[in-house]
Write an enzyme that holds these catalytic residues in place. Structure first.
Site, short mmCIF file in Angstrom:
data_model
loop_
_atom_site.label_atom_id
_atom_site.label_comp_id
_atom_site.label_asym_id
_atom_site.label_seq_id
_atom_site.Cartn_x
_atom_site.Cartn_y
_atom_site.Cartn_z
N GLY A 134 -1.09 23.64 -23.39
CA GLY A 134 -1.14 22.36 -22.52
C GLY A 134 -1.85 22.53 -21.01
O GLY A 134 -1.52 22.93 -20.14
N GLU A 250 -8.68 33.16 -26.10
CA GLU A 250 -8.94 32.08 -26.96
C GLU A 250 -10.55 32.44 -27.50
O GLU A 250 -10.79 32.24 -28.71
CB GLU A 250 -8.97 30.88 -26.29
CG GLU A 250 -9.12 29.63 -27.09
CD GLU A 250 -8.86 28.28 -26.64
OE1 GLU A 250 -8.67 28.32 -25.38
OE2 GLU A 250 -9.11 27.27 -27.38
C1 LIG Z 1 -10.69 20.28 -31.68
C2 LIG Z 1 -10.17 20.30 -30.30
C3 LIG Z 1 -9.10 20.82 -29.93
C4 LIG Z 1 -8.60 20.98 -28.66
N1 LIG Z 1 -7.43 21.52 -28.60
C5 LIG Z 1 -7.14 21.74 -27.15
C6 LIG Z 1 -5.56 22.19 -26.83
O1 LIG Z 1 -4.96 22.52 -27.73
N2 LIG Z 1 -5.16 22.35 -25.52
C7 LIG Z 1 -6.01 21.82 -24.46
O2 LIG Z 1 -5.60 22.01 -23.42
N3 LIG Z 1 -7.31 21.26 -24.69
C8 LIG Z 1 -7.72 21.32 -26.07
N4 LIG Z 1 -8.93 20.75 -26.22
C9 LIG Z 1 -9.75 20.19 -25.18
C10 LIG Z 1 -10.98 21.12 -24.81
O3 LIG Z 1 -10.57 22.05 -24.05
C11 LIG Z 1 -11.95 20.18 -23.93
O4 LIG Z 1 -12.48 19.02 -24.81
C12 LIG Z 1 -12.95 20.82 -23.26
O5 LIG Z 1 -12.69 21.68 -22.37
C13 LIG Z 1 -14.01 19.89 -22.68
O6 LIG Z 1 -13.43 19.11 -21.72
P1 LIG Z 1 -13.38 17.52 -21.84
O7 LIG Z 1 -13.23 16.99 -23.33
O8 LIG Z 1 -12.77 16.87 -20.71
O9 LIG Z 1 -15.17 17.19 -21.50
P2 LIG Z 1 -15.62 16.86 -20.00
O10 LIG Z 1 -15.50 18.12 -19.26
O11 LIG Z 1 -15.49 15.64 -19.68
O12 LIG Z 1 -17.33 17.38 -20.65
C14 LIG Z 1 -18.06 16.25 -21.20
C15 LIG Z 1 -19.50 16.78 -21.25
O13 LIG Z 1 -20.08 17.33 -19.99
C16 LIG Z 1 -20.46 18.50 -20.04
N5 LIG Z 1 -20.31 19.15 -18.84
C17 LIG Z 1 -19.18 19.13 -17.90
N6 LIG Z 1 -19.10 19.87 -16.99
C18 LIG Z 1 -20.40 20.35 -16.91
C19 LIG Z 1 -21.29 21.09 -16.04
N7 LIG Z 1 -20.43 21.77 -14.78
N8 LIG Z 1 -22.23 21.71 -16.56
C20 LIG Z 1 -22.97 21.09 -17.47
N9 LIG Z 1 -22.26 20.29 -18.35
C21 LIG Z 1 -21.15 19.86 -18.21
C22 LIG Z 1 -19.51 19.14 -21.06
O14 LIG Z 1 -20.42 20.33 -21.62
C23 LIG Z 1 -19.53 18.07 -22.18
O15 LIG Z 1 -20.59 18.12 -22.95
C24 LIG Z 1 -9.46 20.56 -27.48
C25 LIG Z 1 -10.56 19.86 -27.81
C26 LIG Z 1 -11.18 19.86 -29.13
C27 LIG Z 1 -12.46 19.36 -29.24
#
Ligand SMILES: Cc1cc2nc3c(=O)[nH]c(=O)nc-3n(C[C@H](O)[C@H](O)[C@H](O)COP(=O)(O)OP(=O)(O)OC[C@H]3O[C@@H](n4cnc5c(N)ncnc54)[C@H](O)[C@@H]3O)c2cc1C
Length: 393
Positions: A134, A250
């Site tokens: 989480g 991880e």
């Molecule tokens: C299959 C899958 C399983 C997952 N399982 C879990 C889970 O079990 N538990 C959990 O907590 N999370 C989980 N996640 C979530 C995952 O950790 C997040 O999706 C990831 O950290 C990216 O966050 P976001 O989706 O909010 O994207 P955002 O942070 O909104 O990013 C969107 C885009 O902007 C880019 N970006 C953002 N900030 C920057 C920056 N500073 N510089 C350059 N580019 C940037 C990112 O690279 C991305 O391309 C999972 C995700 C997937 C796809």
């Protein structure tokens, strides 16, 4: 030094080889452990898989480096590599792998107190309980420290309110390791690490249905959830340090997965055909396959080098660099696999496709997620730039 650690390389290899021969069910050969890890129903229905899991668990080889009193085998890194090599050689896999073994377990070993280790590590090693992570929230993904889920100290318990998202397997999990805000006046310094029983009143996991109709992850809601004070790992407001360590585990755990990579050549021989010299009958495909295999080999050697350097106090940012390299290699490999299978690599269901072909399609789609979860590709590059290359933020 324990008996296991003392056993020299060649002896240990012989022992592993003989044990695998006697215990690995041939019907599971070549099947990725991920198939069963991501589908509890398939795992429960397969008696060979259940048998394999039980045997590995009894041996402690699901979590080989953990102390035996927590369900491990107390093996050293060199022996773990031998174990992984020998499993790969016969198409076997670790049936115990889970969020518990890959992320929470190593973190608890470092930051948990004795009671927490004794309560949680053996069930993880025995795959008796499932954990979910989480961390992410609707407003906190890459910028994870923005998380807003609150935990308020009520004297005899924590009261948790908030929402998580993308929580893999939350609807099937028994427990959740969660990051919560315990101080609103500081960002990273106001985060704590809590273990939350998913059966607690006020916890709701809502599956997110994907375009395929299947579900992989959930939204998780915490509504006035009471969490015992003992479930705090480390000190209050120390959660960010623990979370960063867990994220390293991880990202690192990918190097365990890589051990299961097998050669694409036999498939290519079968589906693409061979020329007069017995080579894959397409020079361009052959060259790309060789490049991918060479990158894989170079990657493995680099992992080993970084591993040695880390032992001597090397930079932990290597984990981010390696995660991105690995994402590229596995995504390229998945593309190659689908290309080799041709039309058969695009099946979704039905008797027209063999089981390994259907698995290839899913693996290809799943490979897209490698560069997102555990921290996105861009964010890992930021970490490499800042911490390894010393570039400005
Ligand atoms: C299959 C899958 C399983 C997952 N399982 C879990 C889970 O079990 N538990 C959990 O907590 N999370 C989980 N996640 C979530 C995952 O950790 C997040 O999706 C990831 O950290 C990216 O966050 P976001 O989706 O909010 O994207 P955002 O942070 O909104 O990013 C969107 C885009 O902007 C880019 N970006 C953002 N900030 C920057 C920056 N500073 N510089 C350059 N580019 C940037 C990112 O690279 C991305 O391309 C999972 C995700 C997937 C796809």
């Amino acid at each position: 030094m324990t008996d296991a650690k003392a056993m020299e390389g060649q002896d240990f290899r012989q022992e592993v080889r003989a044990w695998l021969k006697a215990n690995f069910p041939p019907s599971l050969t070549g099947i990725s452990g991920l198939v069963f890890q991501s589908d509890v129903h398939a795992a429960a229905a397969n008696s060979d898989f259940q048998l394999w899991r039980q045997r590995v668990q009894e041996k402690g080889w699901g979590v080989p480096t953990w102390p035996t009193r927590f369900g491990g085998a107390d093996l050293g890194e060199a022996q773990v590599r031998v174990l992984a090599d020998e499993m790969t050689a016969i198409g076997a896999f670790n049936p115990i792998r889970s969020f518990g073994t890959m992320m929470l377990g190593p973190t608890l070993l470092e930051f948990g107190n004795e009671a927490q280790k004794l309560e949680h590590l053996p069930p993880i090693a025995g795959h008796e309980l499932r954990w979910c992570q989480g961390f992410s929230e609707p407003g906190a993904g890459s910028d994870l420290a923005s998380l807003q889920t609150r935990a308020v100290d009520m004297g005899d318990h924590w009261l948790v309110n908030g929402q998580k998202i993308w929580t893999s397997g939350a609807d099937q999990a028994d427990w959740c390791f969660a990051l919560v805000r315990t101080d609103t006046s500081r960002k990273q310094g106001g985060i704590s690490f809590l273990l939350i029983d998913m059966k607690s009143p006020g916890v709701e996991a809502r599956p997110i249905i994907l375009i395929s109709g299947s579900t992989h992850f959930c939204e998780v809601f915490f509504n006035d959830v009471k969490v015992p004070k003992d479930n705090l790992v480390g000190e209050v407001n120390q959660g960010w340090t623990i979370a960063k360590r867990l994220l390293q585990h991880e990202r690192n755990s990918l190097s365990e997965v890589k051990a299961e990579i097998t050669s694409l050549a036999p498939l290519a021989h079968r589906h693409v055909g061979t020329d007069a010299l017995g080579r894959i009958d397409c020079p361009d495909l052959r060259a790309r396959m060789v490049r991918n295999a060479m990158r894989h080999e170079a990657y493995m050697a680099t992992v080993r080098r970084f591993g040695e350097e880390a032992k001597n106090g090397g930079s932990d940012s290597a984990v981010s660099t390696l995660k991105n390299l690995w994402s590229e290699i596995i995504q390229q490999r998945s593309e190659l696999l689908v290309e080799i299978l041709g039309g058969n690599g695009l099946g979704w269901a039905g008797s027209a496709y063999a089981a390994d072909e259907l698995e290839a399609t899913r693996a290809w789609l799943h490979s897209k997620a490698f560069s997102i979860y555990g921290g996105s590709y861009e964010v890992q590059n930021n970490i490499t730039a800042k911490r390894t290359l010393g570039l400005p933020g």
